[in-house]
Design a protein around this motif. Sequence first.
Motif, mmCIF file in Angstrom:
data_model
loop_
_atom_site.group_PDB
_atom_site.id
_atom_site.type_symbol
_atom_site.label_atom_id
_atom_site.label_comp_id
_atom_site.label_asym_id
_atom_site.label_seq_id
_atom_site.Cartn_x
_atom_site.Cartn_y
_atom_site.Cartn_z
ATOM 1 N N GLY A 12 0.790 -1.225 0.000
ATOM 2 C CA GLY A 12 0.000 0.000 0.000
ATOM 3 C C GLY A 12 0.820 1.272 0.000
ATOM 4 O O GLY A 12 0.299 2.364 0.206
ATOM 5 N N LYS A 15 4.158 2.289 -4.441
ATOM 6 C CA LYS A 15 5.387 2.248 -5.241
ATOM 7 C C LYS A 15 5.167 1.744 -6.660
ATOM 8 O O LYS A 15 5.903 2.121 -7.563
ATOM 9 N N GLU A 38 8.340 -7.764 -9.648
ATOM 10 C CA GLU A 38 8.581 -9.044 -8.967
ATOM 11 C C GLU A 38 7.508 -9.279 -7.915
ATOM 12 O O GLU A 38 7.081 -8.322 -7.277
ATOM 13 N N PRO A 39 7.099 -10.507 -7.647
ATOM 14 C CA PRO A 39 7.438 -11.673 -8.452
ATOM 15 C C PRO A 39 6.703 -11.600 -9.788
ATOM 16 O O PRO A 39 5.539 -11.219 -9.835
ATOM 17 N N ARG A 49 4.510 -16.736 -9.606
ATOM 18 C CA ARG A 49 3.735 -15.736 -8.856
ATOM 19 C C ARG A 49 2.338 -16.262 -8.499
ATOM 20 O O ARG A 49 1.856 -16.065 -7.389
ATOM 21 N N LEU A 53 0.998 -16.445 -4.640
ATOM 22 C CA LEU A 53 -0.054 -15.546 -4.148
ATOM 23 C C LEU A 53 -1.435 -16.207 -4.039
ATOM 24 O O LEU A 53 -2.366 -15.602 -3.529
ATOM 25 N N TYR A 69 9.985 -17.302 -4.326
ATOM 26 C CA TYR A 69 10.351 -15.924 -4.687
ATOM 27 C C TYR A 69 11.719 -15.898 -5.354
ATOM 28 O O TYR A 69 11.950 -15.176 -6.328
ATOM 29 N N ARG A 73 12.890 -14.927 -9.135
ATOM 30 C CA ARG A 73 13.934 -13.897 -9.278
ATOM 31 C C ARG A 73 15.063 -14.383 -10.184
ATOM 32 O O ARG A 73 15.542 -13.623 -11.035
ATOM 33 N N TYR A 96 12.444 -6.241 -5.490
ATOM 34 C CA TYR A 96 13.594 -7.109 -5.828
ATOM 35 C C TYR A 96 13.998 -7.763 -4.509
ATOM 36 O O TYR A 96 13.152 -7.873 -3.596
ATOM 37 N N THR A 100 12.498 -9.757 -0.130
ATOM 38 C CA THR A 100 12.706 -11.045 0.548
ATOM 39 C C THR A 100 13.287 -10.836 1.948
ATOM 40 O O THR A 100 12.887 -11.504 2.903
ATOM 41 N N TYR A 103 10.248 -9.069 4.023
ATOM 42 C CA TYR A 103 9.052 -9.892 4.265
ATOM 43 C C TYR A 103 9.385 -11.258 4.866
ATOM 44 O O TYR A 103 8.795 -11.657 5.862
ATOM 45 N N GLN A 104 10.323 -11.983 4.214
ATOM 46 C CA GLN A 104 10.616 -13.327 4.717
ATOM 47 C C GLN A 104 11.643 -13.270 5.853
ATOM 48 O O GLN A 104 11.570 -14.059 6.794
ATOM 49 N N ASN A 151 -5.227 -11.397 -1.937
ATOM 50 C CA ASN A 151 -4.296 -12.507 -2.103
ATOM 51 C C ASN A 151 -3.887 -13.065 -0.747
ATOM 52 O O ASN A 151 -4.213 -12.523 0.295
ATOM 53 N N LEU A 153 -1.237 -13.152 0.884
ATOM 54 C CA LEU A 153 -0.380 -12.369 1.769
ATOM 55 C C LEU A 153 -1.145 -11.261 2.488
ATOM 56 O O LEU A 153 -0.748 -10.792 3.543
HETATM 57 P P1 TYD Z 1 1.855 -7.544 -5.165
HETATM 58 O O1 TYD Z 1 0.435 -7.792 -5.490
HETATM 59 O O2 TYD Z 1 2.826 -7.286 -6.250
HETATM 60 O O3 TYD Z 1 1.945 -6.410 -4.050
HETATM 61 P P2 TYD Z 1 2.501 -4.919 -4.123
HETATM 62 O O4 TYD Z 1 1.670 -4.210 -5.141
HETATM 63 O O5 TYD Z 1 2.322 -4.425 -2.726
HETATM 64 O O6 TYD Z 1 3.943 -5.020 -4.512
HETATM 65 O O7 TYD Z 1 2.323 -8.799 -4.326
HETATM 66 C C1 TYD Z 1 3.574 -8.921 -3.974
HETATM 67 C C2 TYD Z 1 3.582 -9.406 -2.566
HETATM 68 O O8 TYD Z 1 4.689 -10.280 -2.416
HETATM 69 C C3 TYD Z 1 3.758 -8.286 -1.562
HETATM 70 O O9 TYD Z 1 2.890 -8.464 -0.462
HETATM 71 C C4 TYD Z 1 5.179 -8.473 -1.073
HETATM 72 C C5 TYD Z 1 5.447 -9.915 -1.300
HETATM 73 N N1 TYD Z 1 6.859 -10.275 -1.562
HETATM 74 C C6 TYD Z 1 7.573 -10.983 -0.601
HETATM 75 O O10 TYD Z 1 7.035 -11.295 0.462
HETATM 76 N N2 TYD Z 1 8.866 -11.339 -0.861
HETATM 77 C C7 TYD Z 1 9.502 -11.032 -2.033
HETATM 78 O O11 TYD Z 1 10.686 -11.378 -2.242
HETATM 79 C C8 TYD Z 1 8.753 -10.291 -3.021
HETATM 80 C C9 TYD Z 1 9.393 -9.931 -4.327
HETATM 81 C C10 TYD Z 1 7.430 -9.941 -2.740
#
Ligand code: TYD
Length: 209
Positions: A12, A15, A38-39, A49, A53, A69, A73, A96, A100, A103-104, A151, A153
């Motif tokens: 949100g 970007k 990405e992804p 992807r 998701l 992921y 990549r 990019y 990772t 988030y991870q 999704n 996440l």
């Molecule tokens: P996306 O719908 O592209 O979300 P956004 O518009 O916010 O970028 O979904 C990408 C989701 O994947 C986002 O919640 C972040 C997550 N993500 C990871 O957790 N690890 C990663 O390496 C990448 C590239 C994305």
Amino acid sequence: MSLFITFEGPDGSGKTTQARMLADYLESQGHPVLCTREPGGTEISEQVRQVILSTHNKSMRNETEVLLYSAARAQIVAELIRPALAQGKLVICDRYYDSTFAYQGYGLGVDLNLLRAITQFATGGLVPDLTFYVDVPVELGLTRRHRSETNRLDLKNIEYHTRVRNGYLELVKAEPDRFIIIDGSGPVEQVQEQIRARMITELAERRMT
Ligand code: TYD
């Protein structure tokens, strides 16, 4: 001369819109630009992807998530990003490997050293020249998101998103030369104005104007 620019930020942060607007601006200035995300970004990575998701995959292990992921990549780096850079393009990628780590790594607690090794394997060591980190407070980011489809996440809780954002702030602190912090809480045009101004300075410093 090529340049590899990435956009990062919490969910949100806006970007994706900002990356697209910057790509359009740079193209209008006559630069050859590749804008991707990405992804995704390639046929194989977009298929990965879907798996990552999908709301069906609630039982996905953290290890699986990291590897998927990273698999997506590896493909986009080799198939799309490296060739575009070799052709002298400005490559803009929406997320990019910092995602990772945020988030991870910080979000889910996966060991950061392990992520470094996996990232090295997936990218062959390709580091962005510049990373715009579009920052928004977690609550604002979460209320802004209005996706048509929820999704997997999105179902994660607010504590998780707070760890992700704090993780990003750690990453920025560790590499202040690569990251440019942008306040993403204002109106779209105002945020783009900040990004454009910084981009113009960066291009001038690299004698790319
Ligand atoms: P996306 O719908 O592209 O979300 P956004 O518009 O916010 O970028 O979904 C990408 C989701 O994947 C986002 O919640 C972040 C997550 N993500 C990871 O957790 N690890 C990663 O390496 C990448 C590239 C994305």
